[in-house]
Design a protein around this motif. Structure first.
Motif, PDB file in Angstrom:
ATOM      1  N   THR A   6      63.271  15.188  40.787  1.00  0.00           N
ATOM      2  CA  THR A   6      64.214  14.334  41.493  1.00  0.00           C
ATOM      3  C   THR A   6      63.436  13.200  42.140  1.00  0.00           C
ATOM      4  O   THR A   6      62.546  13.464  42.948  1.00  0.00           O
ATOM      5  CB  THR A   6      64.971  15.110  42.602  1.00  0.00           C
ATOM      6  OG1 THR A   6      65.570  16.278  42.046  1.00  0.00           O
ATOM      7  CG2 THR A   6      66.035  14.251  43.259  1.00  0.00           C
ATOM      8  N   ARG A  50      64.354  21.979  54.772  1.00  0.00           N
ATOM      9  CA  ARG A  50      64.846  22.653  53.575  1.00  0.00           C
ATOM     10  C   ARG A  50      66.245  23.178  53.821  1.00  0.00           C
ATOM     11  O   ARG A  50      66.632  23.429  54.974  1.00  0.00           O
ATOM     12  CB  ARG A  50      63.939  23.810  53.190  1.00  0.00           C
ATOM     13  CG  ARG A  50      64.096  24.993  54.144  1.00  0.00           C
ATOM     14  CD  ARG A  50      62.934  25.945  54.099  1.00  0.00           C
ATOM     15  NE  ARG A  50      63.057  27.062  55.001  1.00  0.00           N
ATOM     16  CZ  ARG A  50      62.942  27.035  56.308  1.00  0.00           C
ATOM     17  NH1 ARG A  50      62.767  25.896  56.937  1.00  0.00           N
ATOM     18  NH2 ARG A  50      63.018  28.134  57.025  1.00  0.00           N
ATOM     19  N   TYR A  51      66.979  23.353  52.722  1.00  0.00           N
ATOM     20  CA  TYR A  51      68.316  23.947  52.741  1.00  0.00           C
ATOM     21  C   TYR A  51      68.413  24.866  51.542  1.00  0.00           C
ATOM     22  O   TYR A  51      68.160  24.440  50.411  1.00  0.00           O
ATOM     23  CB  TYR A  51      69.387  22.858  52.656  1.00  0.00           C
ATOM     24  CG  TYR A  51      70.787  23.420  52.503  1.00  0.00           C
ATOM     25  CD1 TYR A  51      71.549  23.730  53.617  1.00  0.00           C
ATOM     26  CD2 TYR A  51      71.330  23.649  51.243  1.00  0.00           C
ATOM     27  CE1 TYR A  51      72.828  24.253  53.488  1.00  0.00           C
ATOM     28  CE2 TYR A  51      72.606  24.173  51.099  1.00  0.00           C
ATOM     29  CZ  TYR A  51      73.352  24.469  52.212  1.00  0.00           C
ATOM     30  OH  TYR A  51      74.604  24.990  52.078  1.00  0.00           O
ATOM     31  N   GLU A  65      68.502  27.138  56.639  1.00  0.00           N
ATOM     32  CA  GLU A  65      68.098  25.760  56.888  1.00  0.00           C
ATOM     33  C   GLU A  65      66.973  25.759  57.911  1.00  0.00           C
ATOM     34  O   GLU A  65      66.904  26.646  58.754  1.00  0.00           O
ATOM     35  CB  GLU A  65      69.247  24.937  57.460  1.00  0.00           C
ATOM     36  CG  GLU A  65      70.405  24.734  56.523  1.00  0.00           C
ATOM     37  CD  GLU A  65      71.457  23.826  57.129  1.00  0.00           C
ATOM     38  OE1 GLU A  65      71.263  22.601  57.100  1.00  0.00           O
ATOM     39  OE2 GLU A  65      72.455  24.373  57.631  1.00  0.00           O
ATOM     40  N   TYR A 100      67.918  22.244  48.452  1.00  0.00           N
ATOM     41  CA  TYR A 100      67.245  20.946  48.407  1.00  0.00           C
ATOM     42  C   TYR A 100      66.253  20.838  49.564  1.00  0.00           C
ATOM     43  O   TYR A 100      66.335  21.564  50.555  1.00  0.00           O
ATOM     44  CB  TYR A 100      68.248  19.783  48.439  1.00  0.00           C
ATOM     45  CG  TYR A 100      69.155  19.753  49.648  1.00  0.00           C
ATOM     46  CD1 TYR A 100      68.756  19.169  50.854  1.00  0.00           C
ATOM     47  CD2 TYR A 100      70.428  20.316  49.589  1.00  0.00           C
ATOM     48  CE1 TYR A 100      69.585  19.148  51.950  1.00  0.00           C
ATOM     49  CE2 TYR A 100      71.274  20.289  50.690  1.00  0.00           C
ATOM     50  CZ  TYR A 100      70.847  19.699  51.864  1.00  0.00           C
ATOM     51  OH  TYR A 100      71.680  19.682  52.957  1.00  0.00           O
ATOM     52  N   TYR A 101      65.316  19.917  49.391  1.00  0.00           N
ATOM     53  CA  TYR A 101      64.399  19.524  50.457  1.00  0.00           C
ATOM     54  C   TYR A 101      64.828  18.148  50.942  1.00  0.00           C
ATOM     55  O   TYR A 101      65.252  17.308  50.142  1.00  0.00           O
ATOM     56  CB  TYR A 101      62.952  19.435  49.949  1.00  0.00           C
ATOM     57  CG  TYR A 101      62.385  20.730  49.437  1.00  0.00           C
ATOM     58  CD1 TYR A 101      62.213  21.822  50.276  1.00  0.00           C
ATOM     59  CD2 TYR A 101      62.005  20.856  48.108  1.00  0.00           C
ATOM     60  CE1 TYR A 101      61.684  23.010  49.802  1.00  0.00           C
ATOM     61  CE2 TYR A 101      61.471  22.046  47.627  1.00  0.00           C
ATOM     62  CZ  TYR A 101      61.315  23.110  48.481  1.00  0.00           C
ATOM     63  OH  TYR A 101      60.792  24.292  48.011  1.00  0.00           O
ATOM     64  N   ARG A 102      64.708  17.911  52.228  1.00  0.00           N
ATOM     65  CA  ARG A 102      64.853  16.560  52.757  1.00  0.00           C
ATOM     66  C   ARG A 102      63.435  16.014  52.889  1.00  0.00           C
ATOM     67  O   ARG A 102      62.587  16.631  53.539  1.00  0.00           O
ATOM     68  CB  ARG A 102      65.552  16.573  54.113  1.00  0.00           C
ATOM     69  CG  ARG A 102      67.033  16.823  54.024  1.00  0.00           C
ATOM     70  CD  ARG A 102      67.715  16.682  55.401  1.00  0.00           C
ATOM     71  NE  ARG A 102      69.040  17.245  55.360  1.00  0.00           N
ATOM     72  CZ  ARG A 102      69.337  18.503  55.651  1.00  0.00           C
ATOM     73  NH1 ARG A 102      68.382  19.348  56.006  1.00  0.00           N
ATOM     74  NH2 ARG A 102      70.577  18.935  55.585  1.00  0.00           N
ATOM     75  N   LEU A 111      64.951   8.755  54.358  1.00  0.00           N
ATOM     76  CA  LEU A 111      65.107  10.148  53.955  1.00  0.00           C
ATOM     77  C   LEU A 111      65.780  10.199  52.586  1.00  0.00           C
ATOM     78  O   LEU A 111      66.640   9.378  52.282  1.00  0.00           O
ATOM     79  CB  LEU A 111      65.996  10.897  54.946  1.00  0.00           C
ATOM     80  CG  LEU A 111      65.375  11.378  56.244  1.00  0.00           C
ATOM     81  CD1 LEU A 111      66.457  11.920  57.168  1.00  0.00           C
ATOM     82  CD2 LEU A 111      64.333  12.445  55.989  1.00  0.00           C
ATOM     83  N   LYS A 113      66.952  13.347  49.357  1.00  0.00           N
ATOM     84  CA  LYS A 113      67.030  14.757  48.995  1.00  0.00           C
ATOM     85  C   LYS A 113      66.358  15.000  47.656  1.00  0.00           C
ATOM     86  O   LYS A 113      66.512  14.216  46.719  1.00  0.00           O
ATOM     87  CB  LYS A 113      68.487  15.215  48.893  1.00  0.00           C
ATOM     88  CG  LYS A 113      69.184  15.330  50.215  1.00  0.00           C
ATOM     89  CD  LYS A 113      70.593  15.851  50.017  1.00  0.00           C
ATOM     90  CE  LYS A 113      71.334  15.952  51.325  1.00  0.00           C
ATOM     91  NZ  LYS A 113      72.722  16.406  51.126  1.00  0.00           N
ATOM     92  N   ALA A 115      66.307  17.959  44.844  1.00  0.00           N
ATOM     93  CA  ALA A 115      67.016  19.167  44.429  1.00  0.00           C
ATOM     94  C   ALA A 115      66.048  20.296  44.117  1.00  0.00           C
ATOM     95  O   ALA A 115      65.008  20.083  43.481  1.00  0.00           O
ATOM     96  CB  ALA A 115      67.880  18.877  43.212  1.00  0.00           C
TER      97      ALA A 115
END
Length: 128
Positions: A6, A50-51, A65, A100-102, A111, A113, A115
């Protein structure tokens, strides 16, 4: 191995079944995963948070999160990698994770994202 790129950030994941454990008359299935985050872009980036959505075959969903990964917020210059390992417990021998990671792009101060591809968690004894 599962991989996804990504915006120039490649995420690669390898999973492993660690065993079954018993807690309060319930069986818990332990899985570990190793993730490599590789910066294939031309920009320096930092993983901010992270999420995760963790699912098992009994339709239980756990959302996780937080800042960074395993207590760090790695900064990656172009061509650099960060690898870490973690794990989870499921109520069933099958499940999956995705999220996903921010990330922060230091070139644009923005910022974005990245995936985390859906990956399966399967206990080998239960695979048909």
């Amino acid at each position: 191995m599962v991989q996804l790129i990504t915006q120039g950030i490649k995420v690669s994941i390898v999973t492993r079944f660690e065993g079954a454990y018993y807690e309060d008359i319930k069986t818990q299935y332990a899985f570990s995963y190793t993730i490599t985050i590789e910066n294939q872009s031309e920009h320096t980036v930092q993983l901010a948070s992270r999420y995760w959505e963790i699912r098992d075959s009994l339709n239980a969903v756990e959302v996780v999160e937080g800042d960074g990964v395993i207590g760090v917020q790695p900064t990656l210059k172009s061509g650099e990698k960060h690898t870490y390992s973690s794990g989870c417990l499921l109520q069933s021998p099958f499940g999956s994770m995705q999220g996903y990671y921010r990330m922060i792009n230091f070139s644009t101060n923005s910022l974005f994202k990245v995936a985390i591809p859906n990956f399966k968690l399967n206990a080998p004894f239960a695979v048909n």
